[in-house]
Design an enzyme around this catalytic site. Sequence first.
Site, PDB file in Angstrom:
ATOM      1  N   HIS A 149      -4.125   3.060  -3.383  1.00  0.00           N
ATOM      2  CA  HIS A 149      -4.281   2.498  -2.038  1.00  0.00           C
ATOM      3  C   HIS A 149      -3.586   1.161  -1.870  1.00  0.00           C
ATOM      4  CE1 HIS A 149      -6.059   1.476   1.815  1.00  0.00           C
ATOM      5  NE2 HIS A 149      -6.439   0.311   1.297  1.00  0.00           N
TER       6      HIS A 149
ATOM      7  N   HIS B 226     -27.164 -17.850  24.327  1.00  0.00           N
ATOM      8  CA  HIS B 226     -26.193 -17.625  25.390  1.00  0.00           C
ATOM      9  C   HIS B 226     -25.436 -18.890  25.786  1.00  0.00           C
ATOM     10  CE1 HIS B 226     -27.965 -13.734  25.653  1.00  0.00           C
ATOM     11  NE2 HIS B 226     -27.367 -13.410  26.777  1.00  0.00           N
TER      12      HIS B 226
ATOM     13  N   HIS C 266       0.845  -1.199   0.000  1.00  0.00           N
ATOM     14  CA  HIS C 266       0.000   0.000   0.000  1.00  0.00           C
ATOM     15  C   HIS C 266       0.880   1.249   0.000  1.00  0.00           C
ATOM     16  CE1 HIS C 266      -2.327  -3.309   1.676  1.00  0.00           C
ATOM     17  NE2 HIS C 266      -3.435  -2.662   1.343  1.00  0.00           N
TER      18      HIS C 266
ATOM     19  N   GLU D  99     -17.182  -5.537  24.436  1.00  0.00           N
ATOM     20  CA  GLU D  99     -16.286  -6.689  24.485  1.00  0.00           C
ATOM     21  C   GLU D  99     -15.103  -6.568  23.531  1.00  0.00           C
ATOM     22  OE1 GLU D  99     -20.316  -8.249  25.832  1.00  0.00           O
ATOM     23  OE2 GLU D  99     -19.582  -7.006  24.171  1.00  0.00           O
TER      24      GLU D  99
END
Length: 704
Positions: free
Chosen positions: A293, A510, A45, A449
């Site tokens: 890029h 869960h 890049h 999280e």
Amino acid sequence: MRSFLNGSLRAPDGGAASASDIDQLCINTIRTLAIDGVQKANSGHPGTPMGLAPATYTLWQNLLKYDPADPLWPGRDRFVLSGGHASMLLYSVIYLTGIHNVTHEGKVQNEPALTIQDLESFRQYNSKTPGHPEYRHTAGVETTTGPLGQGCANSVGMAMAQLWLATHYNKPNFPLFDYNVYAFCGDGDMMEGVVSEAASLAGHLKLGNLIWLYDRNKISIEGSTDLAFTEDVGKRFEAYGWQVLEVKDANNIADIKAKLEEGRKETQRPTLIIQHSVIGFGSPHKAGKASAHGEPLGVDEVAETKKNLGFPADKTFYVPDGVLEHFKKGVGARGAAARKKWYELFEAYKKEFPELGQQVEDIIHHRLPKGWDKDIPVFETDEKGVASRASSGKVLNAIAKNYPWLIGGAADLAPSTKTDLTFEGAGSFQPKEWNGTYGGRNLHFGVREHAMGSIANGLTVSGVRAYCSGFFIFSDYMKPPIRLSALMGLPVIYIFTHDSIGVGEDGPTHQPIEQLIQFRATPGLITLRPGDANEVAEAWRVTVTQQHKPVCLVLSRQEQPTLDRKKYASASGVAKGAYVLADSNGKPDVILIATGTELGLAVKAYEKLTQEGIKVRVVSMPSWDLFEAQPQSYRESVLPPDVKGRVVVEMASAIGWERYAGTTGAIIAMHGFGASAPLKNLLPHFGFTEEAVLKAAREQAKKA
């Protein structure tokens, strides 16, 4: 030499570059080294390094407190290139500033971290210049980046660590830890959710030592960011509680320097500097385009770009006279003086505060404090037992009070994961406005999280020992930082509770099934699922002593019996990953293998089968990773190859267990998702009963 700038290369709303001849020469050297590295590799890049070179040069040469001769100096500023795809930018700076090499053992050598030959080997096998920067692989790289957003979130952990260290160890006239943390990021970072999570927490915590420079070139792989990203990032960060500044011309190094200095002066808020740049700046035909890029410019375009920047088109990896000397007089001299002053200060500090000085030494050298394990409890036999999350909480507190720089918390679940540090003086890491102190050892990550795991990595690379926790199912949100912990060799401690269908009524959303095999499959990660309270204690002993491996502790919500260790083998066998818990006289007819809460089920079956005259061995296997690291002789002593009768019991995916069950063994495991119901109903439905284990064991014993 001069920089030729035509109108197409100007940044939006910008003016002429404000730079001296030597400044511009150094900036363009960074650009051309990056261009050449990508072109030679035919991969990489180039565009972002070309646009970010002025800001990178300005920070390193004029402001960054960093001694290239000692890249491990504890008082240094931290620099994070979150957009790791722009790695040639960082590698060029590492070479030009003369950063010294560091061995894997952490010894600084009197030789360069990178040479021109290393730059020429960009992205090649066994090179020191991999495609994305890697921690402990290339000196000068503070953290592994590449997956976008991770570096930004790591930098939040680094900033938190600085404030924590300063609160505990700085004294009047002894500012040992007063460094700043800088992260350079781009549009891709800003689109990632983990950056939003981390930035929100950084704003809440008022991390005034944190400065992000956002390179807004408005280009991504697919084209203009207008395709998918049109929000006002500045307003978003102002809402987070950040100071937001703007540099309209990415080539105006005077403005860049002024904004960086303004960011350093702001001590009550983190700072975001939005820099407007042109990707591929200097390229006549690719500047400002997506083609700059993620692919080489091409031979002809490289030549034209070098001419455009005033460099000889026929030279590659060219460093003009005076460039290396200029960096040496700037960042080199400034950093050397600051480092010398710091170590003189630290020597005086150790004389005045010997106990604290010893702690700082231990932190610097990654040593455990003496007596860290002296209060680890031994749990009495208890048929009813205790959930491993609860026994873990007791062990954690017993260790933490003797391990002063062990800090951590949960994603809004500490009461459930039992990870609160409850002893006197533990406190909460918060600014005083939120009734806390930056010296608090309980971290509150909120329901974030992904950022929590990434921040824990940033804390750990900064010297403190970090743990974080949540429900095991939500480890799905944390796979990227856990993988990076393993890749970097960081001993982060991940505590996951609610480890199985034992969650019960919360149902399949869960109830973790495939998570255990995911983590067992991750190289360099130790996964431990202890079977009773004393195995939990031993699992913590293993965890704390790791220096270069993260650990996942997988713990139950439901109670599990605390086994009679006078009757059964010592839990110290946990250190080897698997051990013979109970045995028969002579060669066993069948081996029962279990982990976690299912270990108690295997023990019950063992007792009944033994009464029936069947020779049974019970193997507790809390960690595949540790077991596989043992000599073959030990592994075969636990699981003799000639004993074909085997039964595995685990409330998780069956995948992988055939390694230990053998081709004809029985595996009592989960073969689909769970269900919402009380556990007493789920266990018989999914086959986790004493009767099911007994039946399988009797059938397997017939093979003897």
